[in-house]
Structure formats: C-alpha cells, structure tokens
Design a protein around this motif. Structure first.
Motif, PDB file in Angstrom:
ATOM      1  N   TYR A 118       0.839  -1.205   0.000  1.00  0.00           N
ATOM      2  CA  TYR A 118       0.000   0.000   0.000  1.00  0.00           C
ATOM      3  C   TYR A 118       0.870   1.251   0.000  1.00  0.00           C
ATOM      4  O   TYR A 118       0.656   2.193  -0.787  1.00  0.00           O
ATOM      5  N   PHE A 119       1.879   1.274   0.860  1.00  0.00           N
ATOM      6  CA  PHE A 119       2.784   2.419   0.957  1.00  0.00           C
ATOM      7  C   PHE A 119       3.510   2.657  -0.365  1.00  0.00           C
ATOM      8  O   PHE A 119       3.570   3.790  -0.865  1.00  0.00           O
ATOM      9  N   VAL A 120       4.058   1.595  -0.951  1.00  0.00           N
ATOM     10  CA  VAL A 120       4.802   1.725  -2.208  1.00  0.00           C
ATOM     11  C   VAL A 120       3.896   2.207  -3.331  1.00  0.00           C
ATOM     12  O   VAL A 120       4.274   3.082  -4.135  1.00  0.00           O
ATOM     13  N   LEU A 121       2.672   1.656  -3.409  1.00  0.00           N
ATOM     14  CA  LEU A 121       1.733   2.072  -4.446  1.00  0.00           C
ATOM     15  C   LEU A 121       1.369   3.548  -4.316  1.00  0.00           C
ATOM     16  O   LEU A 121       1.293   4.269  -5.318  1.00  0.00           O
ATOM     17  N   VAL A 122       1.157   4.006  -3.088  1.00  0.00           N
ATOM     18  CA  VAL A 122       0.816   5.427  -2.881  1.00  0.00           C
ATOM     19  C   VAL A 122       1.959   6.323  -3.349  1.00  0.00           C
ATOM     20  O   VAL A 122       1.741   7.329  -4.044  1.00  0.00           O
ATOM     21  N   VAL A 123       3.196   5.977  -2.991  1.00  0.00           N
ATOM     22  CA  VAL A 123       4.346   6.791  -3.402  1.00  0.00           C
ATOM     23  C   VAL A 123       4.487   6.795  -4.920  1.00  0.00           C
ATOM     24  O   VAL A 123       4.710   7.848  -5.543  1.00  0.00           O
ATOM     25  N   LEU A 124       4.356   5.619  -5.548  1.00  0.00           N
ATOM     26  CA  LEU A 124       4.482   5.541  -7.003  1.00  0.00           C
ATOM     27  C   LEU A 124       3.385   6.343  -7.701  1.00  0.00           C
ATOM     28  O   LEU A 124       3.652   7.079  -8.666  1.00  0.00           O
ATOM     29  N   PHE A 125       2.149   6.214  -7.214  1.00  0.00           N
ATOM     30  CA  PHE A 125       1.057   6.973  -7.821  1.00  0.00           C
ATOM     31  C   PHE A 125       1.209   8.468  -7.560  1.00  0.00           C
ATOM     32  O   PHE A 125       0.734   9.283  -8.360  1.00  0.00           O
ATOM     33  N   ALA A 126       1.832   8.852  -6.455  1.00  0.00           N
ATOM     34  CA  ALA A 126       2.079  10.273  -6.197  1.00  0.00           C
ATOM     35  C   ALA A 126       2.995  10.849  -7.278  1.00  0.00           C
ATOM     36  O   ALA A 126       2.735  11.934  -7.820  1.00  0.00           O
ATOM     37  N   PHE A 127       4.070  10.117  -7.615  1.00  0.00           N
ATOM     38  CA  PHE A 127       4.961  10.561  -8.695  1.00  0.00           C
ATOM     39  C   PHE A 127       4.230  10.546 -10.031  1.00  0.00           C
ATOM     40  O   PHE A 127       4.329  11.492 -10.817  1.00  0.00           O
ATOM     41  N   PHE A 128       3.505   9.454 -10.286  1.00  0.00           N
ATOM     42  CA  PHE A 128       2.811   9.311 -11.570  1.00  0.00           C
ATOM     43  C   PHE A 128       1.788  10.427 -11.779  1.00  0.00           C
ATOM     44  O   PHE A 128       1.773  11.089 -12.822  1.00  0.00           O
ATOM     45  N   TYR A 129       0.940  10.664 -10.795  1.00  0.00           N
ATOM     46  CA  TYR A 129      -0.121  11.653 -10.948  1.00  0.00           C
ATOM     47  C   TYR A 129       0.438  13.071 -10.972  1.00  0.00           C
ATOM     48  O   TYR A 129      -0.097  13.945 -11.659  1.00  0.00           O
ATOM     49  N   THR A 130       1.532  13.318 -10.235  1.00  0.00           N
ATOM     50  CA  THR A 130       2.155  14.640 -10.254  1.00  0.00           C
ATOM     51  C   THR A 130       2.689  14.958 -11.641  1.00  0.00           C
ATOM     52  O   THR A 130       2.542  16.085 -12.139  1.00  0.00           O
ATOM     53  N   LEU A 131       3.308  13.952 -12.292  1.00  0.00           N
ATOM     54  CA  LEU A 131       3.826  14.174 -13.640  1.00  0.00           C
ATOM     55  C   LEU A 131       2.698  14.362 -14.653  1.00  0.00           C
ATOM     56  O   LEU A 131       2.891  15.001 -15.690  1.00  0.00           O
ATOM     57  N   VAL A 132       1.522  13.794 -14.358  1.00  0.00           N
ATOM     58  CA  VAL A 132       0.366  14.014 -15.234  1.00  0.00           C
ATOM     59  C   VAL A 132      -0.164  15.438 -15.075  1.00  0.00           C
ATOM     60  O   VAL A 132      -0.519  16.100 -16.053  1.00  0.00           O
ATOM     61  N   VAL A 133      -0.195  15.925 -13.837  1.00  0.00           N
ATOM     62  CA  VAL A 133      -0.754  17.253 -13.551  1.00  0.00           C
ATOM     63  C   VAL A 133       0.244  18.362 -13.856  1.00  0.00           C
ATOM     64  O   VAL A 133      -0.098  19.376 -14.484  1.00  0.00           O
ATOM     65  N   PHE A 134       1.489  18.177 -13.427  1.00  0.00           N
ATOM     66  CA  PHE A 134       2.534  19.204 -13.574  1.00  0.00           C
ATOM     67  C   PHE A 134       3.573  18.671 -14.564  1.00  0.00           C
ATOM     68  O   PHE A 134       4.339  17.766 -14.241  1.00  0.00           O
ATOM     69  N   LYS A 135       3.595  19.235 -15.771  1.00  0.00           N
ATOM     70  CA  LYS A 135       4.507  18.771 -16.814  1.00  0.00           C
ATOM     71  C   LYS A 135       5.633  19.786 -16.987  1.00  0.00           C
ATOM     72  O   LYS A 135       5.416  20.888 -17.518  1.00  0.00           O
ATOM     73  N   PRO A 136       6.850  19.450 -16.533  1.00  0.00           N
ATOM     74  CA  PRO A 136       7.965  20.424 -16.565  1.00  0.00           C
ATOM     75  C   PRO A 136       8.282  20.948 -17.960  1.00  0.00           C
ATOM     76  O   PRO A 136       8.629  22.124 -18.111  1.00  0.00           O
ATOM     77  N   ASP A 137       8.165  20.092 -19.002  1.00  0.00           N
ATOM     78  CA  ASP A 137       8.495  20.564 -20.339  1.00  0.00           C
ATOM     79  C   ASP A 137       7.514  21.640 -20.810  1.00  0.00           C
ATOM     80  O   ASP A 137       7.926  22.644 -21.417  1.00  0.00           O
TER      81      ASP A 137
END
Length: 428
Positions: free
Chosen positions: A316-335
């Motif tokens: 559960y902990f690992v999935l939350v951290v991975l989805f936090a990175f995944f969803y952040t990159l979907v919402v905030f796109k540095p390029d």
C-alpha cells in the motif's frame, strides 16, 4: 493559521451572497441526498442480517464499505461505488505511457479530454460487471446471498453496473453544475456519512484499562489533522523573473512559481486503494475453488494481503508513493511549464530558458514529490500503525479517510474562491 481559516470563512460568507453560487451549492446538496437514497436501496435476494454480520467480521470489506459510503454493507444498487470508474481511469492513464495515440489525445485540449472521458466510461462498464460477479461469488460462498438463476444473476450484474454508471453520472453533474470534482465529492459524502457510526463504534470498543491508549489515539488524530492541513497548504515557491516586464521592479518583474508538496492531492491514495484490495478479493474468490493449486493461491493471497498485515501495508505504501509521482507528472509537466515560461519571457534566476529550465523544474519536482509521496504513504498505513500502538481498531477512522475529507474541504474552499472571483469580475 488562524488568519488563513478566517479568510476561508470570509470566502464562504461571500459565496453565500451570490445567487449563482447558492444554486451550485443547492445542486450539490440535492445530489448528495439522492446518493444517500441510492445507498439504502438494496438489490433483491440478499439476507441483510447475515450480510451485516459478515461485514462486521471482515476487516477488508468493512474498510471497503467505509469508502463506498455504506452502499456495500447494504448491498445496494450502487454497492460497487466508484471503484470500477477509478480503476478504468488508472488503466487508461497507465496505457497513455505506452500507447502514443492516448498520449496524443491528452494534448488535444477539450476534444482530447472528451474522448478520454468517453473511453474511461466505456471501460468502466465491463470492469463493473466483472467486479459485480466477483462480489456475488464471495457473498455466495459465505451463504450471504442465495444461488441465483442465470436470469437473476444477469439482472444482478446489470443492476450493479447501472448503479456504478449512475454514480459516475452524478459525479459529472457535480463537476459541471455543482462545486468541486464530482468523484472526490461523492467519495467525501460517503465517508462523512459513515463517520458518526464509525466514531461510536470506536468509542464502544474503549474499556477502562485502555483509557491511556484512547488518549494517545486522540492525540495522534489531532496531530494527523494538523499535519495534513500543513502539507496540503505547503508549497515550494520558486522565484521567477520577467526580463521583458519593466516598471517599479526596475530591470524586470519578479514572481513565484508554486510547486505544491502534495501536487497530486488525494488521488494517489484513491488509486492505490482500488488496487491494493484486488489481491485479497481475488484470494477470497479462489479459496473455495475445487482446484487445489488455485485454492492454495487464494489462501496465500488472503493471508498476506489482509488489511493491517505487514505485506499489505508495505505494498500500500509503495503504491501510494508511485502513484504520487505518476499523478504529479500528469498534472505538472515540466516541459510544458518551461516552454510557457520561455514564451512569456520568464526565467529562473541563474538558469537558462528551455532545456536547462526543464531539468531544474524536474530536479525540484522530484524532491518535493518525494516528500509529499512519503507523507501520503504514511497517512495511508497510519491505521495499521495506530492499531498496533493503541490496540484500538481505527480502520474506519483512519488517516486515509481524514485525508480525503480535509483535501476535499480545501478543494471546495478553492473552488468557492475561484467562483467568487469569477462572478465578481462578471458583475464589474
């Protein structure tokens, strides 16, 4: 902090003075009431008394029931809740990384978003049907629901699938005509509706000999609420200079690019929660099969992925951290952000526009998201930690539910603030 909350109360008072916002609030409230009516509309053929006893003894289903707003324990027409829709959203977003056509749709503005929404809803239908069959198999094995004829089984699956799609429709209505994100608001309504029952159930478990543990539990709960509010409001303010903007700043204007500690909000926990339940549910469906290998696999999955176990908490902990990175990159796109800064003549002090800005934004984003992801992961597994420390079952009043409630309240406040500004500008 007190000034911040005073401003939020002031915004709410201003919102109530605007007729259009009052209409939106009324629509949202009416949809909440209709949602709660659906939650108490059971499907036929279920022994309600045995069902409640079964849920009281099953920690996994009890936790699922909290996030469905009581629809699961009542086995209502909306018993599946929004889980199939959330699973469909996760699958499509993951596929967008390997299927260029889906990734292209996300960049085509309103048309692309409409197509993705359509695909998500089309995928929700088979997922809801599969989950309805799985739920029927689990309850039938526990003799909570009787053996149904093929026609009745088809009717059950169609009814539960229609209930899920009805909730998706209600969520769309809230998003378009109400306040906030519809999916988050319905999950919020379900959790809040169950909180009084969950609270009194927790109180009833408290005995005199564990009064010290109860005090510790209350202290942890208050600290959790304070921590969630701080992290939800916290952001890294990256200084931005405008080379082309002259004026009182002299050579150019100065501003800040905020990067929130928790950019992804509550979505990583919702996504992870919808996936971490799958092994345990699959195990319960396999354990009663006649094939020894599948039955043994079901026992193994049920044992290791029982809510509160070490393996369950780690996954559960690992999935939350991975989805936090995944969803952040979907919402905030540095390029895209770097390109927008370049076009507007803005730059990060000491960093060249273009590729260098993109790399610097990635550098900040990954480190900030790591903090937010770890915090979300700890909040997600907090019920297990608290239960071990205080010996009080807190699955129903866990950190995940509190996080969702606080996040949605803050989201509602931001939505009201934007609406107040919009309607005030229109009046001018």
């Amino acid at each position: 902090m007190s000034n911040n909350w005073a401003e939020k109360i002031k915004i709410f008072i201003q919102a109530l003075k605007i007729a259009q916002i009052r209409k939106r609030l009324a629509i949202t409230l009416l949809i909440f009431i209709f949602f709660r009516l659906i939650a108490h509309l059971p499907v036929p053929g279920v022994n309600a008394q045995l069902l409640k006893q079964f849920f009281a003894q099953n920690q996994l289903l009890s936790l699922l029931d909290v996030f469905s707003g009581g629809t699961l324990a009542n086995f209502s027409v909306a018993a599946l809740g929004l889980n199939p829709f959330i699973n469909a959203s996760v699958m499509l977003q993951l596929l967008s990384f390997v299927w260029p056509k889906l990734a292209q749709l996300s960049k085509e503005g309103e048309y692309g978003r409409a197509k993705l929404n359509l695909y998500t809803r089309l995928l929700t239908v088979p997922l809801a049907a599969i989950q309805a069959l799985g739920m029927y198999a689990i309850l039938k094995n526990q003799q909570v629901i009787t053996q149904l004829s093929p026609l009745m089984l088809i009717s059950l699956v169609v009814t539960m699938t229609a209930g899920t799609m009805a909730l998706v429709f209600l969520g769309d209505l809230i998003t378009e005509f109400g306040i906030g994100n519809g999916v988050s608001m319905l999950i919020f309504a379900g959790i809040v509706a169950r909180y009084p029952v969950s609270f009194f159930q927790t109180i009833s478990l408290i005995e005199a000999q564990i009064s010290f543990n109860f005090i510790a539990f209350v202290i942890l709960a208050l600290a959790l609420v304070g921590g969630i509010v701080m992290v939800e409001e916290a952001a890294l303010r990256l200084p931005i200079h405008y080379a082309r903007r002259a004026g009182r700043f002299g050579a150019g204007g100065r501003s800040y690019l905020p990067i929130k500690i928790n950019t992804a909000g509550v979505m990583p926990i919702i996504f992870a929660l919808s996936l971490v339940f799958l092994p345990s549910m699959a195990g319960r469906a396999l354990v009663n099969l006649s094939q020894p290998q599948l039955a043994q696999l079901g026992e193994w999955l049920s044992f290791w992925f029982q809510p509160g176990s070490l393996v369950y908490s780690l996954v559960y902990f690992v999935l939350v951290v991975l989805f936090a990175f995944f969803y952040t990159l979907v919402v905030f796109k540095p390029d895209e952000v770097a390109e927008q800064l370049r076009k507007s003549g803005a730059f990060i002090p000491g960093v060249r526009p273009g590729e260098a800005t993109k790399q610097r934004l990635n550098w900040y984003l990954y480190r900030v998201t790591a903090i937010g992801g770890v915090f979300l992961g700890l909040v997600a597994i907090l019920p297990s930690i608290t239960q071990r420390l205080t010996q009080i079952s807190t699955m129903a009043l866990g950190g995940t539910g509190i996080l969702i409630v606080i996040s949605v309240i803050l989201e509602i406040t931001r939505s009201l603030e934007n609406l107040v500004q919009t309607y005030q500008y229109e009046s001018l």
